[in-house]
Design an enzyme around this catalytic site. Structure first.
Site, PDB file in Angstrom:
ATOM      1  N   GLY A 156      50.320  49.686  39.432  1.00 59.56           N
ATOM      2  CA  GLY A 156      50.000  49.549  40.845  1.00 59.56           C
ATOM      3  C   GLY A 156      51.225  49.196  41.659  1.00 59.56           C
ATOM      4  O   GLY A 156      52.336  49.638  41.354  1.00 59.56           O
ATOM      5  N   SER A 177      46.585  52.256  31.933  1.00 57.63           N
ATOM      6  CA  SER A 177      45.488  51.392  32.354  1.00 57.63           C
ATOM      7  C   SER A 177      44.241  52.255  32.315  1.00 57.63           C
ATOM      8  O   SER A 177      44.323  53.481  32.165  1.00 57.63           O
ATOM      9  CB  SER A 177      45.703  50.798  33.751  1.00 57.63           C
ATOM     10  OG  SER A 177      45.662  51.812  34.746  1.00 57.63           O
ATOM     11  N   THR A 237      53.277  38.192  33.881  1.00 60.85           N
ATOM     12  CA  THR A 237      53.386  37.528  35.181  1.00 60.85           C
ATOM     13  C   THR A 237      52.131  37.803  36.006  1.00 60.85           C
ATOM     14  O   THR A 237      52.125  37.583  37.214  1.00 60.85           O
ATOM     15  CB  THR A 237      54.630  38.020  35.952  1.00 60.85           C
ATOM     16  OG1 THR A 237      54.549  39.444  36.107  1.00 60.85           O
ATOM     17  CG2 THR A 237      55.906  37.667  35.216  1.00 60.85           C
ATOM     18  N   ARG A 239      48.006  37.533  34.935  1.00 60.11           N
ATOM     19  CA  ARG A 239      46.999  36.494  34.751  1.00 60.11           C
ATOM     20  C   ARG A 239      46.924  36.144  33.279  1.00 60.11           C
ATOM     21  O   ARG A 239      46.882  37.026  32.420  1.00 60.11           O
ATOM     22  CB  ARG A 239      45.627  36.940  35.268  1.00 60.11           C
ATOM     23  CG  ARG A 239      45.536  37.111  36.781  1.00 60.11           C
ATOM     24  CD  ARG A 239      45.681  35.777  37.500  1.00 60.11           C
ATOM     25  NE  ARG A 239      45.598  35.889  38.946  1.00 60.11           N
ATOM     26  CZ  ARG A 239      46.638  36.086  39.749  1.00 60.11           C
ATOM     27  NH1 ARG A 239      47.855  36.206  39.227  1.00 60.11           N
ATOM     28  NH2 ARG A 239      46.479  36.158  41.058  1.00 60.11           N
ATOM     29  N   GLU A 268      46.861  25.053  34.382  1.00 65.66           N
ATOM     30  CA  GLU A 268      48.065  24.773  35.150  1.00 65.66           C
ATOM     31  C   GLU A 268      47.869  23.494  35.963  1.00 65.66           C
ATOM     32  O   GLU A 268      46.819  23.328  36.577  1.00 65.66           O
ATOM     33  CB  GLU A 268      48.390  25.952  36.075  1.00 65.66           C
ATOM     34  CG  GLU A 268      48.710  27.242  35.314  1.00 65.66           C
ATOM     35  CD  GLU A 268      49.093  28.391  36.231  1.00 65.66           C
ATOM     36  OE1 GLU A 268      49.246  28.166  37.451  1.00 65.66           O
ATOM     37  OE2 GLU A 268      49.246  29.515  35.731  1.00 65.66           O
ATOM     38  N   HIS A 287      54.646  29.358  36.800  1.00 67.76           N
ATOM     39  CA  HIS A 287      53.893  30.181  37.765  1.00 67.76           C
ATOM     40  C   HIS A 287      54.619  30.250  39.112  1.00 67.76           C
ATOM     41  O   HIS A 287      54.070  29.913  40.169  1.00 67.76           O
ATOM     42  CB  HIS A 287      52.468  29.656  37.967  1.00 67.76           C
ATOM     43  CG  HIS A 287      51.528  30.723  38.443  1.00 67.76           C
ATOM     44  ND1 HIS A 287      50.155  30.610  38.328  1.00 67.76           N
ATOM     45  CD2 HIS A 287      51.738  31.934  39.025  1.00 67.76           C
ATOM     46  CE1 HIS A 287      49.575  31.694  38.827  1.00 67.76           C
ATOM     47  NE2 HIS A 287      50.529  32.501  39.262  1.00 67.76           N
TER      48      HIS A 287
END
Length: 320
Positions: A156, A177, A237, A239, A268, A287
């Site tokens: 994407g 994907s 990077t 989820r 987190e 993150h």
């Protein structure tokens, strides 16, 4: 007329008030900024129970139904970005809470992805640490990027930017994907993998750029990690839940793959004793993929616009 109370949560860098002009809301709002994360929900409720407006940063603090139910005064919840899986939007709407978002830029996470790839490929952290501590002079042999294959799970906005940089490095790029088309990959000069298995088996670096959904949750587990090349790096990077975390830890401990570059975690801040903090073949960042000046200026600038529109009775950028 009394002012509305507005809380800004998880402002780790003490940046919220500096990144936008909040003075335009001075007559309407009493703003309180919280820079430390509330690890206990009871403490969070006590701090913001009388707030009508809450501004949150990404998924740092989840707003699920049980929390929302304890905030009867809440009328407007603003998140950075236009997607936040940690908000129960349906529960908020049922409670009469308007949920709004902001724009976000795809470049920062793409740039951090390359920082992780390069950091692993050239062993930047251990080499720098050795230099700083008068350790061995040259102790690793880097991975060449030119001529290697980068496998992208997702092509994407972010994945497409990653592909362009890989091509500039002289890498072959393979992408897959569930809905990816040959037309889209050909337009970017990328090869469409026949399957997820083929991508994992043939790539030297695998980077994840997918939205978390029921289809992608746990997409990479034991079987998938065992398909990867023993020298390959896995970069996430996107989820954390897209990868089975226990399986990844086991794979790293057992040497199924060469290493991992991680910016996202199921919990987190990451617990102090978590293996990702100490595994030698992990390069991890807290993150920070979206944490850049441009993004913060956009987040907090548009949060102000969201509040102004809400107060005018015409909410904008609502999440559904």
């Amino acid at each position: 007329m009394s002012k509305l109370r507005c809380a800004i949560l998880d402002d780790y860098q003490h940046a919220a008030l500096a990144m936008a002009d909040w003075s335009v809301l001075a007559e309407q709002l009493d703003i309180q900024v919280f820079s430390s994360h509330f690890s206990e929900q009871a403490a969070l409720v006590q701090a913001i129970h009388d707030c009508e407006i809450v501004v949150i940063m990404r998924e740092r603090t989840p707003f699920k139904a049980d929390l929302l139910a304890q905030l009867p005064k809440l009328k407007l919840l603003i998140t950075s970005g236009m997607r936040n899986a940690s908000i129960d939007v349906a529960a908020a709407q049922t409670q009469g809470v308007v949920v709004c978002g902001t724009a976000t830029h795809p470049e920062p996470p793409a740039e951090l992805t390359w920082a992780l790839i390069l950091g692993l490929a050239r062993q930047i952290v251990p080499e720098n640490l050795a230099l700083r501590t008068n350790g061995p002079w040259q102790q690793s042999i880097g991975m060449d990027l030119a001529g290697q294959r980068l496998g992208l799970l997702g092509l994407g906005k972010i994945g497409s930017k990653i592909a362009k940089v890989a091509q500039a490095f002289g890498m072959d790029v393979l992408a897959w994907s569930q809905n990816l088309t040959l037309e889209h990959t050909q337009a970017l000069g990328v090869q469409l993998a026949e399957s997820k298995a083929q991508l994992l088996e043939q790539s030297d670096i695998v980077s994840i750029h997918l939205v978390l959904s029921e289809r992608t949750r746990g997409l990479i587990g034991v079987a998938e990690l065992q398909r990867m090349r023993r020298h390959a790096y896995l970069i996430n990077t996107s989820r954390a839940a897209i990868v089975d975390q226990a399986a990844l830890i086991h794979a790293l401990e057992q040497g199924w793959i060469g290493g991992a570059g991680l910016d996202v975690f199921e919990i987190e801040p990451l617990p102090g004793q978590h293996p990702f903090r100490t595994l030698p073949n992990v390069l991890a960042t807290p993150h920070i993929g979206y944490v850049t000046q441009r993004n913060y200026q956009t987040y907090f600038g548009e949060a102000i616009e969201d509040i102004q529109a809400f107060l005018a009775g015409t909410p904008i950028r609502q999440l559904s």
